[in-house]
Design an enzyme around this catalytic site. Structure first.
Site, short mmCIF file in Angstrom:
data_model
loop_
_atom_site.label_atom_id
_atom_site.label_comp_id
_atom_site.label_asym_id
_atom_site.label_seq_id
_atom_site.Cartn_x
_atom_site.Cartn_y
_atom_site.Cartn_z
N SER A 24 0.84 -1.17 0.17
CA SER A 24 0.02 -0.05 0.15
C SER A 24 0.87 1.19 0.00
CB SER A 24 -1.05 -0.19 1.23
OG SER A 24 -0.10 0.11 2.56
N ASP A 53 10.18 1.86 -10.52
CA ASP A 53 9.00 2.62 -9.47
C ASP A 53 7.94 2.64 -10.22
OD1 ASP A 53 8.61 3.06 -6.78
OD2 ASP A 53 9.13 5.34 -7.20
N GLU A 54 7.01 2.85 -9.17
CA GLU A 54 5.39 3.11 -9.84
C GLU A 54 5.09 1.94 -10.84
OE1 GLU A 54 3.54 5.16 -7.96
OE2 GLU A 54 5.18 6.41 -7.44
#
Length: 193
Positions: free
Chosen positions: A10, A86-87
């Protein structure tokens, strides 16, 4: 043999921090790395930035980016020991498969970091594919206000009210999202009726 890794969590679990630490470890040993992040997230001065103040420059991918070609072109000029993304939830399904190809045919480890689910509890397309094909899955831990493991991302309005409708992607940080355990997420959106 190189592998495809997916580290998911999360919000506020330290995904970017963990990525930056892994990058540092490779570079400290003289190994080449390539960092990527989603072009859609343009909040920070540096493309990859953690809440604890670490940051690094990175290439930015869009839905049209051919990761296989761009990484392999770079790898031919300067050998890469690792690709870090990332992401990763914003990868397209094709790009997630390109990451697998980089590991399988390019023999380059690919470490992807991203959210598993959106603010409704639905899988992101990139995350769905990575959950299905990654060689290694690891959940990073965040903490809900109650002390339980936070696994959900609650979108909130400017006044702090839970938001259950809207576009899947709305870039934001702590002002727009709260990491919660499933119970408090469901209670906030009144899913348990």
């Amino acid at each position: 043999m190189a592998k495809l890794y997916f580290y998911y969590a999360s919000m506020n679990a330290g995904k970017s921090t963990t990525l930056l630490q892994a990058d540092f470890n490779y570079r400290e040993r003289g190994m080449g790395t390539m960092l990527w992040t989603a072009a859609i997230d343009n909040r920070a001065d540096h493309p990859i930035a953690s809440r604890i103040g670490l940051s690094a420059e990175a290439r930015r991918f869009t839905p049209g980016t051919n990761l296989w070609r761009e990484v392999m072109d770079s790898h031919e000029e300067n050998p890469l020991a690792c690709v870090l993304i990332d992401e990763a939830q914003f990868l397209t399904a094709l790009q997630a498969w390109q990451c697998a190809r980089l590991a399988d045919e390019g023999d380059i480890p690919v470490l992807c970091y991203g959210l598993r689910t959106d603010f409704r509890g639905d899988l992101f397309p990139g995350s769905a594919v990575l959950l299905g094909i990654a060689d290694s899955l690891e959940e990073l831990k965040a903490v809900c206000h109650c002390g339980r493991k936070a696994t959900m991302n609650l979108r909130v309005s400017d006044t702090g009210e839970a938001v259950g409708e809207g576009a899947q992607t709305e870039i934001g940080g702590n002002e727009r999202y709260v990491a919660l355990c499933r119970r408090h997420f469901a209670q906030s959106l009144k899913m348990y009726r």
